[in-house]
Scaffold this active site. Structure first.
Site, short mmCIF file in Angstrom:
data_model
loop_
_atom_site.label_atom_id
_atom_site.label_comp_id
_atom_site.label_asym_id
_atom_site.label_seq_id
_atom_site.Cartn_x
_atom_site.Cartn_y
_atom_site.Cartn_z
N ASP A 38 -9.92 3.02 -3.69
CA ASP A 38 -10.70 1.87 -3.05
C ASP A 38 -12.29 1.67 -3.61
O ASP A 38 -13.06 2.59 -3.80
CB ASP A 38 -11.26 1.78 -1.78
CG ASP A 38 -10.08 1.98 -1.11
OD1 ASP A 38 -8.01 2.37 -1.50
OD2 ASP A 38 -9.76 2.01 0.44
N ASP A 95 1.20 -1.49 -0.29
CA ASP A 95 0.40 0.08 -0.16
C ASP A 95 1.14 1.56 0.21
O ASP A 95 2.26 1.49 0.46
CB ASP A 95 -0.67 -0.17 0.47
CG ASP A 95 -1.98 0.34 1.23
OD1 ASP A 95 -2.41 1.06 0.08
OD2 ASP A 95 -3.49 0.00 1.43
C1 GAL Z 1 -6.48 1.31 1.03
C2 GAL Z 1 -6.96 0.00 0.23
C3 GAL Z 1 -7.16 -0.63 0.50
C4 GAL Z 1 -6.59 -1.57 1.72
C5 GAL Z 1 -6.53 -0.05 2.91
C6 GAL Z 1 -6.05 -1.41 4.04
O1 GAL Z 1 -5.41 1.84 0.80
O2 GAL Z 1 -6.10 0.86 -1.17
O3 GAL Z 1 -7.17 -1.81 -0.87
O4 GAL Z 1 -5.76 -2.76 1.45
O5 GAL Z 1 -6.01 0.05 2.55
O6 GAL Z 1 -5.78 -0.06 5.11
#
Ligand code: GAL
Length: 374
Positions: A184, A127
């Site tokens: 997301d 991430d």
């Molecule tokens: C976001 C990501 C999600 C998930 C989340 C976890 O940045 O896009 O898919 O992994 O973090 O905190």
């Protein structure tokens, strides 16, 4: 080579968020096998954010699994996943903290890659939260890519910077095998539509070696779980269209609904052989827009074995025409060549169609066809 075809599997985030555990992973692994998902090609079982303690071990500097969620440690979970013939995936972040505020891998890349390799990880989602301002995105992904390669294990590297910094232009060069291209997803048609439309112009960057990841699927969530769409939940038609678009775009297929509770509609959908044949086509060509009338769009995609896929999607909230003029595919009227069309969802054989095809399509619905030249 790790990613000849778009990776397929399951990721915990969409349904479970912070609520993950040893039991969730083991029962999900069981379900993947017992429900035929593994046989259909879903092989990676990935634990997303929130798996570790809030701080690193002060002595070793290592990230440590949360003892309440994972009382047997990660190696034991990974061994169980492997014993089912599946592959095991972990999660970390290029910044100092993960998006849910657990330790990130910034400045600990090589140690963490080694730790994941010790767990027996086959996949790492990486991430982009809490990146120090001075840190350069491409370099951060290059660093973890190299750290994984140096770890002694073959680990699929799944980058997740949400499409920022024109990621599609440089991510392939870092060694990543797939890259999140959008923010997301949440379990609503609006979210899926926004994601899909945003990638039409960029899907040419996706190919074997490094695939455009439009986020984990929400099929089967129906308003439950961590990324529920609140009052805008998806229904069966929405899920059919979501799956058709992901397959047509040749995206990684990471299930995000709770597969242990998946109903027959969703299970049959995500195991549909023709949809998967299109997603997994070995030539990995991008689709192209054949006809666009507002948000009613027809895509076509050249496949291996002289086949072609056609997808008519009605992204609007009213009845629309799905239509296709074969001249736009390069099939001239003068050639006399037509298409033998099969509806991938209903299985209906439309026979040989020439020059032109059209039908009304209900709001949010689609028709996906597998075609042979005829
Ligand atoms: C976001 C990501 C999600 C998930 C989340 C976890 O940045 O896009 O898919 O992994 O973090 O905190």
């Amino acid at each position: 080579m790790l990613s000849k075809k778009p990776p397929m599997g399951f990721n915990t985030w969409n349904t479970f968020g912070n609520d993950i555990s040893d039991e969730v992973i083991r029962t999900t692994a069981d379900a993947m096998v017992n429900l035929g998902l593994k046989d259909a090609g879903y092989e990676y079982l990935v634990i997303d954010d929130c798996w570790s303690k809030r701080e690193r071990d002060p002595e070793t500097g290592k990230i440590v699994p949360d003892e309440i969620k994972f009382p047997n440690g990660m190696k034991s979970v990974s061994d169980y996943v492997h014993s089912k013939g599946l592959k095991f995936g972990m999660y970390s972040c290029a910044g100092t903290r993960t998006c849910a505020d657990y330790p990130g891998s910034f400045d600990h890349e090589y140690l963490d890659a080694k730790t994941f390799a010790e767990y027996g990880a086959d996949f790492l989602k990486y991430d982009f939260c809490y990146r120090p301002d001075f840190a350069n995105g491409p370099l951060l992904y290059r660093k973890m890519s190299m750290a994984l390669k140096a770890s002694g294990r073959e680990i699929l590297f799944s980058a997740c910077n949400w499409g920022s910094d024109e990621v599609e232009k440089w991510i392939r060069s870092t060694g990543a095998h797939m890259y999140r291209s959008t923010g997301d997803i949440f379990d609503a048609f609006r979210s899926m539509k926004e994601i899909a439309l945003s990638q039409i112009e960029k899907i040419n960057y996706s190919a074997f070696g490094c695939f455009n990841d439009m986020d984990m699927l929400t099929i089967g969530m129906y308003g439950n779980g961590n990324v529920a769409g609140k009052e805008e939940n998806n229904n069966d038609i929405d899920y059919k269209t979501q799956f058709a678009v992901w397959c047509m775009f040749g995206c990684p297929l990471m299930l995000g609904g709770d597969i242990r509770k998946m109903n027959d509609f969703c299970l049959n959908l995500v195991k549909n052989k023709d949809f998967l044949r299109i997603d997994q086509d070995e030539e990995c060509r991008p689709p192209f827009v054949v006809t666009r009338c507002g948000d009613s769009i027809t895509f076509a995609r050249v496949l291996s074995d002289n086949q072609l896929a056609i997808l008519c999607v009605n992204f609007t909230d009213r009845d629309e025409w799905g239509r296709i003029y074969f001249e736009n595919l390069g099939l001239t009227a003068a050639s006399g060549v037509g298409l033998h069309m099969k509806d991938c969802y209903t299985g209906e054989d439309l026979g040989v169609v020439k020059e032109f095809w059209q039908t009304r399509i209900k709001p949010h619905d689609c028709r996906l066809f597998l075609c042979d030249l005829a």
